[in-house]
Design a protein around this motif. Structure first.
Motif, PDB file in Angstrom:
ATOM      1  N   UNK A 158      -6.251  -2.195  -9.975  1.00 26.97           N
ATOM      2  CA  UNK A 158      -5.158  -3.158 -10.066  1.00 26.97           C
ATOM      3  C   UNK A 158      -3.858  -2.486  -9.641  1.00 26.97           C
ATOM      4  N   UNK A 159      -3.166  -3.121  -8.723  1.00 30.44           N
ATOM      5  CA  UNK A 159      -1.933  -2.551  -8.174  1.00 30.44           C
ATOM      6  C   UNK A 159      -0.765  -3.462  -8.537  1.00 30.44           C
ATOM      7  N   UNK A 160       0.243  -2.888  -9.191  1.00 31.90           N
ATOM      8  CA  UNK A 160       1.451  -3.632  -9.531  1.00 31.90           C
ATOM      9  C   UNK A 160       2.616  -3.005  -8.775  1.00 31.90           C
ATOM     10  N   UNK A 161       3.227  -3.805  -7.929  1.00 33.18           N
ATOM     11  CA  UNK A 161       4.348  -3.327  -7.143  1.00 33.18           C
ATOM     12  C   UNK A 161       5.665  -3.827  -7.713  1.00 33.18           C
ATOM     13  N   UNK A 162       6.505  -2.917  -8.151  1.00 33.08           N
ATOM     14  CA  UNK A 162       7.783  -3.280  -8.773  1.00 33.08           C
ATOM     15  C   UNK A 162       8.938  -2.977  -7.825  1.00 33.08           C
ATOM     16  N   UNK A 163       9.962  -3.799  -7.901  1.00 29.79           N
ATOM     17  CA  UNK A 163      11.159  -3.589  -7.076  1.00 29.79           C
ATOM     18  C   UNK A 163      12.248  -2.842  -7.830  1.00 29.79           C
ATOM     19  N   UNK A 164      12.236  -2.940  -9.162  1.00 33.12           N
ATOM     20  CA  UNK A 164      13.283  -2.280  -9.955  1.00 33.12           C
ATOM     21  C   UNK A 164      12.690  -1.715 -11.236  1.00 33.12           C
ATOM     22  N   UNK A 165      13.431  -0.804 -11.837  1.00 35.54           N
ATOM     23  CA  UNK A 165      13.048  -0.284 -13.156  1.00 35.54           C
ATOM     24  C   UNK A 165      13.065  -1.398 -14.183  1.00 35.54           C
ATOM     25  N   UNK A 166      14.038  -2.325 -14.089  1.00 34.38           N
ATOM     26  CA  UNK A 166      14.115  -3.438 -15.030  1.00 34.38           C
ATOM     27  C   UNK A 166      12.844  -4.278 -15.011  1.00 34.38           C
ATOM     28  N   UNK A 167      12.263  -4.442 -13.846  1.00 32.79           N
ATOM     29  CA  UNK A 167      11.023  -5.221 -13.741  1.00 32.79           C
ATOM     30  C   UNK A 167       9.883  -4.521 -14.469  1.00 32.79           C
ATOM     31  N   UNK A 168       9.792  -3.210 -14.342  1.00 34.07           N
ATOM     32  CA  UNK A 168       8.745  -2.457 -15.043  1.00 34.07           C
ATOM     33  C   UNK A 168       8.932  -2.578 -16.553  1.00 34.07           C
ATOM     34  N   UNK A 169      10.164  -2.467 -17.018  1.00 30.79           N
ATOM     35  CA  UNK A 169      10.450  -2.595 -18.458  1.00 30.79           C
ATOM     36  C   UNK A 169      10.049  -3.984 -18.962  1.00 30.79           C
TER      37      UNK A 169
END
Length: 508
Positions: A158-169
């Motif tokens: 499973x691959x999760x691509x985030x654009x910002x640190x806020x999105x990961x949080x």
């Protein structure tokens, strides 16, 4: 407070596990330390993380912070660890409150470079990190969005691509529902790949096209000799269209090399066309074969499963050309450094081009002939021995340039000939052995020469003073010529054609 996360350590073109340990002692003096053989870029991670947390509205911890990158005896390179360090710091402060069904970052491989405003920038080796996650049975990977398509080609991850640190949080705290990036249909991508240049666009040069078919069919190295502007570079770029399409394992391997070197375009998740690398003749030995304190792949590895095109071959420094001798034989390059030894794959077709003289053309008469011989003598005999096919690319007549006469051979017909010859080789030698790789013992079995064929080769070896390596090269090329003709045995016509491709041996 202690937090542990998983990340990846790029070694060559493969990734090994790297555990990121973040320890916070709020009672100690305010200090941040990164240990575990970090390079300068890793040491600077704390400053990027500090700014990213502040600009994202998150606290930076007060007290003593210790970040350990394990294993501690392997050098760490690059900004890959920014994101796991930031997530680890937020875990130690209790900012992250994992909810039921939300992402548990400790079960994922986490990697990414942080911008000062919290944006995530792409990293090298995302495909290798995803392969490692699958191998280590992790739940998946959390990477910058620009690396997501690349990592998604690995099945079962499973691959999760985030654009910002806020999105990961937000994913970890359950405020946003993450959506894994769907894996592409790799087989369909490879079937639909097309070379950028068609041989039908090349005017004339039918003799060179025949030599290219021979080289492509048997996996032979090729040298084109001719004045400037005769289409040598254009034909080298068209060559991947003649070669068989890459298999899925080959495409993944080529993509992993490009990713590790940092040359994979962000909008391209998979390399679908066999690569053509054309380094400038001022390139250093390290640029060609690979190197660095932490070794990175060079041009010969970036050309793996494809073509290394050396234009103006004679203008390359001789020491650089001599470094090619070993990988041309072994199909791998080994780079030894104080911190360890790395092996990079280097199975490529070498295609070279050169002018007959320094000024680009040959003058009439004996003086012009001697000038050409002096210029071509810059190439060493051992290197020429490793080039199976030498062919002349003459100037194209005006009538052919303007399109008069029949259309020349195109890529589709050349590819059909190559496919037929390779099928014959596969049936005889196995799927992974081309004629260009046959050993002396195998040539004695599959390229037997009798009668006139044996006499022709004896005369060539005697009169041209060929080496034992060149002797076997001729037998390999003759075997390929026979396969292109659909012949079970090698006859005198095949040997004669193979000898005709030893153009520079006649001038030595």
């Amino acid at each position: 407070m202690l937090a542990r996360l998983r990340s990846s350590l790029l070694r060559g073109i493969d990734a090994d596990p790297c555990e990121v340990e973040v320890d916070l002692d709020p009672t100690g003096f305010t200090k941040q330390t990164v240990v575990g053989l970090p390079d300068a870029a890793v040491k600077e991670s704390m400053e990027r993380v500090r700014a990213a947390l502040a600009n994202g509205g998150y606290p930076f911890p007060q007290g003593q912070v210790l970040v350990n990158l394990a294993p501690a005896d392997v050098r760490k390179e690059g900004p890959t660890y920014d994101l796991p360090i930031a997530v680890g710091l937020l875990l130690t402060q209790g900012v992250l409150h994992q909810q039921q069904g939300s992402l548990d970052p400790r079960r994922f491989v986490v990697a990414g470079e942080l911008a000062l405003d919290g944006r995530l920038r792409p990293i090298r080796g995302a495909l290798a990190a995803a392969s490692m996650a699958e191998r280590e049975r992790c739940d998946g990977v959390i990477l910058p969005a620009e690396n997501a398509r690349e990592a998604a080609v690995v099945e079962g991850v499973q691959v999760y691509g985030a654009r910002t640190l806020q999105e990961v949080v937000a994913w970890i705290n359950g405020e946003l529902e993450p959506e894994p990036v769907p894996g592409p249909d790799v087989a369909a991508m490879l079937r639909g790949a097309e070379a950028p240049v068609d041989f039908g666009e090349v005017r004339g040069q039918e003799t060179v096209k025949r030599a290219i078919v021979v080289a492509a069919a048997g996996g032979h190295n090729l040298l084109m000799i001719g004045p400037a502007g005769t289409g040598k570079t254009m034909m080298a770029k068209a060559l991947p269209g003649v070669l068989p399409p890459m298999s899925i394992p080959e495409a993944l391997e080529v993509t992993r090399i490009a990713s590790a070197a940092g040359v994979l375009p962000s909008d391209q998740g998979l390399v679908t066309i066999r690569p053509v690398r054309s380094p400038h003749h001022t390139a250093s030995s390290a640029a060609i074969v690979g190197g660095g304190i932490v070794p990175r792949p060079g041009e010969i590895s970036l050309a793996h499963r494809g073509v290394l095109f050396l234009d103006e071959l004679v203008e390359f420094p001789r020491p650089v050309l001599e470094t090619l001798r070993q990988p041309l034989e072994d199909r791998v390059i080994t780079i030894a450094r104080a911190h360890g030894t790395v092996r990079f794959p280097a199975s490529f077709m070498m295609v070279a081009a050169m002018n007959p003289t320094a000024k680009g053309s040959v003058s009439a008469g004996e003086l012009g002939r001697r000038e050409a011989e002096r210029y071509q003598a810059k190439l060493s005999g051992p290197l020429l021995d490793r080039i199976d096919v030498h062919v002349e690319a003459p100037a194209v007549p005006y009538d052919q340039l303007r399109g008069a006469g029949p259309k020349g051979t195109d890529t589709a017909s050349m590819r059909e000939q190559v496919a037929s010859a390779r099928a014959a080789q596969s049936a005889r030698q196995g799927p992974d052995v081309l004629n260009g790789e046959l050993k002396h013992r195998e040539l004695d079995e599959w390229s037997k020469l009798e009668g006139l064929a044996a006499e022709l080769l004896r005369q060539a070896v005697t009169e041209l003073g060929l080496s034992a390596r060149a002797y076997d090269k001729i037998r390999r090329v003759a075997r390929t010529c026979a396969d292109l003709d659909g012949a079970a045995d090698v006859d005198d016509a095949h040997v004669a054609e193979a000898i005709s491709y030893r153009l520079l041996d006649r001038h030595r």
